[in-house]
Design a protein around this motif. Structure first.
Motif, mmCIF file in Angstrom:
data_model
loop_
_atom_site.group_PDB
_atom_site.id
_atom_site.type_symbol
_atom_site.label_atom_id
_atom_site.label_comp_id
_atom_site.label_asym_id
_atom_site.label_seq_id
_atom_site.Cartn_x
_atom_site.Cartn_y
_atom_site.Cartn_z
ATOM 1 N N LYS A 114 0.928 -0.902 -0.041
ATOM 2 C CA LYS A 114 0.177 -0.072 -0.457
ATOM 3 C C LYS A 114 1.225 1.359 -0.390
ATOM 4 O O LYS A 114 0.695 1.959 -0.988
ATOM 5 N N GLU A 115 1.946 1.527 1.114
ATOM 6 C CA GLU A 115 2.693 2.378 0.924
ATOM 7 C C GLU A 115 3.935 2.757 -0.040
ATOM 8 O O GLU A 115 3.309 3.762 -0.521
ATOM 9 N N ARG A 127 1.233 4.258 -3.272
ATOM 10 C CA ARG A 127 0.756 5.694 -3.003
ATOM 11 C C ARG A 127 2.591 6.630 -3.565
ATOM 12 O O ARG A 127 2.185 7.651 -3.915
ATOM 13 N N GLU A 128 3.357 5.850 -3.117
ATOM 14 C CA GLU A 128 4.902 6.354 -3.643
ATOM 15 C C GLU A 128 4.801 6.457 -5.346
ATOM 16 O O GLU A 128 4.804 7.344 -5.957
ATOM 17 N N ARG A 144 1.916 5.852 -7.700
ATOM 18 C CA ARG A 144 0.735 7.658 -8.029
ATOM 19 C C ARG A 144 1.438 8.386 -7.468
ATOM 20 O O ARG A 144 0.778 9.444 -8.686
ATOM 21 N N ARG A 178 -2.599 -3.204 -7.374
ATOM 22 C CA ARG A 178 -1.886 -3.360 -6.291
ATOM 23 C C ARG A 178 -3.003 -4.782 -6.233
ATOM 24 O O ARG A 178 -2.844 -5.637 -5.548
ATOM 25 N N THR A 211 -2.382 1.956 -10.763
ATOM 26 C CA THR A 211 -1.861 1.307 -9.879
ATOM 27 C C THR A 211 -2.850 0.549 -9.118
ATOM 28 O O THR A 211 -2.341 -0.724 -8.133
#
Length: 471
Positions: A29-30, A33-34, A36, A57, A53
């Protein structure tokens, strides 16, 4: 290159995962985020970012990935595959007509580089297909557009059909097509006018040209520097003309590269070529898998090999191998190799195509000064024929003469000769099958290193087979 900042951000995001033995859903998840944020900063279309993404994921949090022996490597593989998919998955070439000529129409906004691309494409077709193209000057509005195309035609020895600026582009194309059929040209490249923005007059004219020429390809030329706006332009041209492919120019500039990642998804039209410089040879066929590898900092050995093969024929390669083995590589060979490497493109860009090199700290700051190369060339050109063929003749008095003749200091001449002798030793080592000190790091050591070398050998063989088929 356009993707440098994106490459750096993506490497940072995935680098954190590589350090972990076990990867959790929270880690994924982290990372997402990076990724994205990195894509949005690179000016990638928001919808494309969301789809990309989401796909990564969904695949990355699967049990077989998180519980595998090397989850980080699995996730990097997934990111690479999804990036390739976003860029188009397969390489798409020019669609040829079953009967000559194959007609290619260039469209786009003013300043995108249509005329230059027409010249580059003519050069590409002549070199790779032994084609006889005809270029039609259909841009009667931009000052000097016709002259520019004529200059390119003279440089390439490719005929250019033009009727000046007072005749309608539709009539110019009609008569140009008649000439191409009469002369049996196998390709017709139509350079059309652009505007600063899309308007009704422009589109009506392009539709009329399309009706007369019946092109096999309508290639939209977009400037990578226009960023997100390039996607809107591509979408509009596609809706009104039905483009068959996209050409992205100025991809070597200081741009964020988001257009390349967005256009394929938004329009459905494949990216066929990229312009990577000012020279007529600076045109690359777009390979989605290779571009994905470059963006992720994984190198691009196939393009590097192809660039080398364009500059070296088999006889040259055999002669070089013989000289390396016999340790008879001299300054004349050095000049020849230097010119051929320069023709392949900027050395700093070639270095980054080698797998793993982009991860070396500070590699992004490596710049090869063309003036330094010119100074080294001047040193060699200041030598006598005998000195170039036998470097052992270079005693102190000869070195002083060479320094004065080349505009360099004696210290610079001594340094250059020392570097040349070291490269001679390295070449002899390589010719005997042993890797010089430090070269193993390019592939890694142990099993991983062997696999890397094997993969490179396979790529070289595969590329040779492709070359034979083309012949």
């Amino acid at each position: 290159m356009a993707f440098e900042s994106l490459t750096e951000r993506l490497q940072q995001a995935m680098g954190k995962l590589r350090k972990k033995g076990k990867v959790t859903e929270a880690d994924v998840k982290e990372m997402m985020r990076e990724i994205r944020l990195a894509l949005l900063e690179a000016d990638v279309n928001l919808q494309v970012v969301k789809e990309f993404t989401k796909s990564v994921r969904e695949r990355a949090v699967g049990t077989e990935v998180l519980e595998s022996l090397s989850p980080a490597q699995q996730i990097v593989k997934i990111v690479n595959e999804e990036l390739t998919k976003t860029l188009g998955e397969e390489t798409v070439g020019i669609t040829k007509s079953p009967k000559i000529p194959t007609v290619i129409m260039m469209v786009g906004l003013q300043g995108a580089g249509k005329t230059t691309f027409a010249g580059k494409l003519a050069n590409y077709l002549k070199k790779n297909e032994n084609a006889r193209p005809l270029m039609i000057a259909g841009d009667v509005y931009r000052p000097a557009a016709i002259d520019q195309l004529k200059v390119l035609g003279q440089q390439l020895d490719v005929p250019v059909f033009e009727m000046g600026t007072e005749v309608s582009p539709v009539e110019i194309v009609r008569q140009g097509m008649e000439l191409a059929r009469e002369k049996k040209n196998d390709y017709v490249l139509i350079d059309t006018a652009g505007r600063l923005h899309i308007d009704e007059v422009l589109m009506t004219e392009l539709k009329e040209i399309k009706e007369i020429a019946e092109p096999n390809e309508i290639l939209l030329v977009v400037d990578a520097m226009t960023g997100q706006d390039a996607v809107n332009v591509a979408d509009s041209f596609n809706q009104q003309l039905g483009i068959t492919g996209v050409v992205i120019t100025k991809l070597d500039g200081d741009t964020r590269g988001g257009a390349a990642l967005s256009i394929r998804q938004v329009t459905g039209a494949p990216i066929k070529f990229t312009g990577t410089g000012e020279k007529l040879t600076d045109l690359e066929v777009f390979h989605p898998d290779r571009m994905a590898s470059r963006i992720l900092g994984m190198g691009d050995m196939m393009t590097l090999i192809e660039k080398a093969q364009q500059e070296y024929d088999e006889k040259q390669a055999e002669e070089l191998a013989r000289k390396m083995k016999e340790n008879s590589f001299d300054f004349n060979d050095f000049i020849e190799q230097m010119d051929q490497v320069n023709n392949m493109g900027p050395i700093e860009d070639l270095i980054k195509m080698i797998p793993g090199m982009s991860q070396i700290p500070g590699i992004e700051n490596v710049k090869v000064d063309p003036k330094q190369i010119a100074r080294q060339k001047a040193i060699v050109l200041s030598m006598t024929k005998a000195e170039r063929e036998n470097p052992d003749l270079l005693n102190p008095s000869r070195r002083r003469r060479i320094a004065a003749g080349s505009g360099n200091s004696v210290v610079e001449v001594n340094r250059f000769i020392k570097q040349f002798k070291e490269s001679q030793k390295m070449m002899q080592q390589m010719s005997k099958g042993s890797m010089p000190a430090g070269m193993d790091q390019m592939f890694g050591t142990g099993v991983k290193g062997k696999l890397g070398k094997m993969a490179m050998n396979r790529m070289v063989k595969k590329n040779k087979k492709k070359k034979k088929k083309r012949k």
